[in-house]
Design a protein around this motif. Structure first.
Motif, mmCIF file in Angstrom:
data_model
loop_
_atom_site.group_PDB
_atom_site.id
_atom_site.type_symbol
_atom_site.label_atom_id
_atom_site.label_comp_id
_atom_site.label_asym_id
_atom_site.label_seq_id
_atom_site.Cartn_x
_atom_site.Cartn_y
_atom_site.Cartn_z
ATOM 1 N N GLY A 30 -4.771 3.647 -0.098
ATOM 2 C CA GLY A 30 -5.016 4.995 0.365
ATOM 3 C C GLY A 30 -5.100 6.046 -0.719
ATOM 4 N N ILE A 31 -5.329 5.637 -1.948
ATOM 5 C CA ILE A 31 -5.348 6.575 -3.074
ATOM 6 C C ILE A 31 -6.737 7.183 -3.220
ATOM 7 N N ASP A 32 -6.762 8.502 -3.381
ATOM 8 C CA ASP A 32 -8.019 9.210 -3.602
ATOM 9 C C ASP A 32 -7.737 10.487 -4.387
ATOM 10 N N LEU A 33 -8.724 11.333 -4.520
ATOM 11 C CA LEU A 33 -8.558 12.551 -5.322
ATOM 12 C C LEU A 33 -7.484 13.473 -4.763
ATOM 13 N N SER A 34 -7.248 13.417 -3.470
ATOM 14 C CA SER A 34 -6.284 14.331 -2.863
ATOM 15 C C SER A 34 -4.836 13.985 -3.171
ATOM 16 N N ASN A 35 -4.576 12.742 -3.575
ATOM 17 C CA ASN A 35 -3.179 12.338 -3.774
ATOM 18 C C ASN A 35 -2.912 11.606 -5.083
ATOM 19 N N VAL A 36 -3.920 11.465 -5.923
ATOM 20 C CA VAL A 36 -3.716 10.703 -7.156
ATOM 21 C C VAL A 36 -2.655 11.352 -8.037
ATOM 22 N N GLU A 37 -2.536 12.670 -8.007
ATOM 23 C CA GLU A 37 -1.516 13.332 -8.815
ATOM 24 C C GLU A 37 -0.116 12.908 -8.383
ATOM 25 N N VAL A 58 -10.375 1.824 -2.943
ATOM 26 C CA VAL A 58 -11.452 1.234 -2.151
ATOM 27 C C VAL A 58 -12.347 2.369 -1.675
ATOM 28 N N ARG A 59 -11.944 3.016 -0.595
ATOM 29 C CA ARG A 59 -12.805 4.009 0.047
ATOM 30 C C ARG A 59 -13.113 5.219 -0.831
ATOM 31 N N ALA A 60 -12.232 5.532 -1.779
ATOM 32 C CA ALA A 60 -12.479 6.679 -2.646
ATOM 33 C C ALA A 60 -13.788 6.539 -3.411
ATOM 34 N N ILE A 61 -14.232 5.298 -3.585
ATOM 35 C CA ILE A 61 -15.524 5.063 -4.248
ATOM 36 C C ILE A 61 -16.540 4.440 -3.297
ATOM 37 N N THR A 62 -16.098 3.496 -2.450
ATOM 38 C CA THR A 62 -17.061 2.819 -1.581
ATOM 39 C C THR A 62 -17.676 3.760 -0.546
ATOM 40 N N ASP A 63 -16.949 4.808 -0.156
ATOM 41 C CA ASP A 63 -17.473 5.761 0.824
ATOM 42 C C ASP A 63 -18.189 6.945 0.173
ATOM 43 N N ALA A 64 -18.210 6.978 -1.151
ATOM 44 C CA ALA A 64 -18.808 8.117 -1.852
ATOM 45 C C ALA A 64 -20.329 8.033 -1.843
ATOM 46 N N THR A 65 -20.973 9.183 -1.730
ATOM 47 C CA THR A 65 -22.432 9.202 -1.814
ATOM 48 C C THR A 65 -22.908 8.969 -3.240
ATOM 49 N N ASP A 66 -22.045 9.284 -4.207
ATOM 50 C CA ASP A 66 -22.359 9.070 -5.618
ATOM 51 C C ASP A 66 -21.194 8.302 -6.250
ATOM 52 N N PRO A 67 -21.240 6.968 -6.245
ATOM 53 C CA PRO A 67 -20.122 6.163 -6.751
ATOM 54 C C PRO A 67 -19.777 6.449 -8.210
ATOM 55 N N ALA A 68 -20.780 6.686 -9.036
ATOM 56 C CA ALA A 68 -20.519 6.954 -10.450
ATOM 57 C C ALA A 68 -19.730 8.249 -10.605
ATOM 58 N N HIS A 69 -20.132 9.262 -9.886
ATOM 59 C CA HIS A 69 -19.424 10.544 -9.956
ATOM 60 C C HIS A 69 -18.003 10.409 -9.406
ATOM 61 N N ALA A 70 -17.844 9.655 -8.316
ATOM 62 C CA ALA A 70 -16.522 9.455 -7.724
ATOM 63 C C ALA A 70 -15.586 8.754 -8.700
ATOM 64 N N PRO A 122 0.822 -1.217 0.000
ATOM 65 C CA PRO A 122 0.000 0.000 0.000
ATOM 66 C C PRO A 122 0.851 1.259 0.000
ATOM 67 N N VAL A 123 0.527 2.166 -0.910
ATOM 68 C CA VAL A 123 1.300 3.404 -1.005
ATOM 69 C C VAL A 123 1.172 4.193 0.288
ATOM 70 N N TRP A 124 -0.050 4.303 0.786
ATOM 71 C CA TRP A 124 -0.296 4.917 2.086
ATOM 72 C C TRP A 124 -1.020 3.913 2.968
ATOM 73 N N ALA A 125 -0.875 4.071 4.275
ATOM 74 C CA ALA A 125 -1.547 3.167 5.214
ATOM 75 C C ALA A 125 -3.057 3.221 4.994
#
Length: 232
Positions: free
Chosen positions: A187-194, A207-219, A139-142
């Motif tokens: 631990g990858i999400d919009l804040s660190n994908v760059e 995982v969580r970047a989409i599973t925790d989203a209120t709108d999975p398609a938009h995420a 994992p890149v981040w914990a």
């Protein structure tokens, strides 16, 4: 599968549990595929075999509807029974040779890697139709999805990018990314994908970047847009 090249062009890979707490597995995977997810893996250690097979049939139907791929984690017997086109293993799971013997040459098989030595071994295992089809670095981040596993940081992502390039230049492996896909994970999400893209990755597992989203398609769509923007 050998007749399906989608795994070689996949950029966004999602791992999800059964979403028992929300009861929306079917709607969720459909939305994630609609948003642009290329591969969805059901990873839920709490499931009994019969439950997992039922959910995999739901996942299979959604994947067919969107022309995407779906994956089984860890259990080759479940992968075989469900007809999963993609099978993923960790370093302590069934070996590549054993998985190939069980699933045959057409299965797409991926492997998790957590060190330079494991990255090198994955690249070495790639050539040939019975070889490895993709690997993940992290994992890149914990992340709470892998408690107790230390983060490897961006240095291993950089190492993987250089190792793939070296294998291609030397002709010792499937160095071309279109032939040997590899994904950054953890631990990858919009804040660190760059940062991940800057380190050399062009494909991610989330995982969580989409599973925790209120709108999975938009995420999912936002993550793909961020991948494109960072790589341009």
């Amino acid at each position: 599968m050998s007749q399906d090249p989608l795994h070689t062009t996949a950029r966004l890979y999602l791992c999800t549990d059964a979403r028992r707490d929300r009861g929306d597995f079917e709607d969720f995977v459909d939305a994630a595929f609609a948003g642009g997810v290329d591969i969805i893996q059901l990873r839920d250690k709490s499931l009994e075999a019969s439950e997992e097979l039922e959910l995999l049939e739901v996942l299979h139907t959604a994947a067919q509807r969107h022309g995407r791929l779906w994956a089984v984690n860890d259990r080759a017997d479940i992968a075989s029974l469900s007809g999963a086109p993609v099978f993923h293993v960790g370093q302590k799971d069934i070996s590549l040779d054993a998985a190939r013997g069980f699933l045959g040459k057409d299965a797409v098989i991926g492997l998790s890697t957590h060190s330079p030595e494991q990255v090198d071994a994955a690249i070495a295992a790639a050539p040939g139709r019975r070889g490895l089809d993709y690997f993940c670095v992290g994992p890149v981040w914990a992340t709470p999805t892998k408690p107790g596993r230390a983060a490897v940081g961006l240095d291993l992502v950089r190492y993987a990018a250089q190792a793939i390039g070296g294998a291609d230049a030397e002709g010792t492996g499937k160095g071309n990314e279109s032939l040997l896909p590899w994904f950054a994970i953890g631990g990858i999400d919009l804040s660190n994908v760059e940062q991940v893209v800057d380190a050399g990755a062009r494909r991610i597992v989330v995982v969580r970047a989409i599973t925790d989203a209120t709108d999975p398609a938009h995420a999912a769509a936002a993550l793909l847009a961020a991948l494109d923007a960072a790589a341009s």
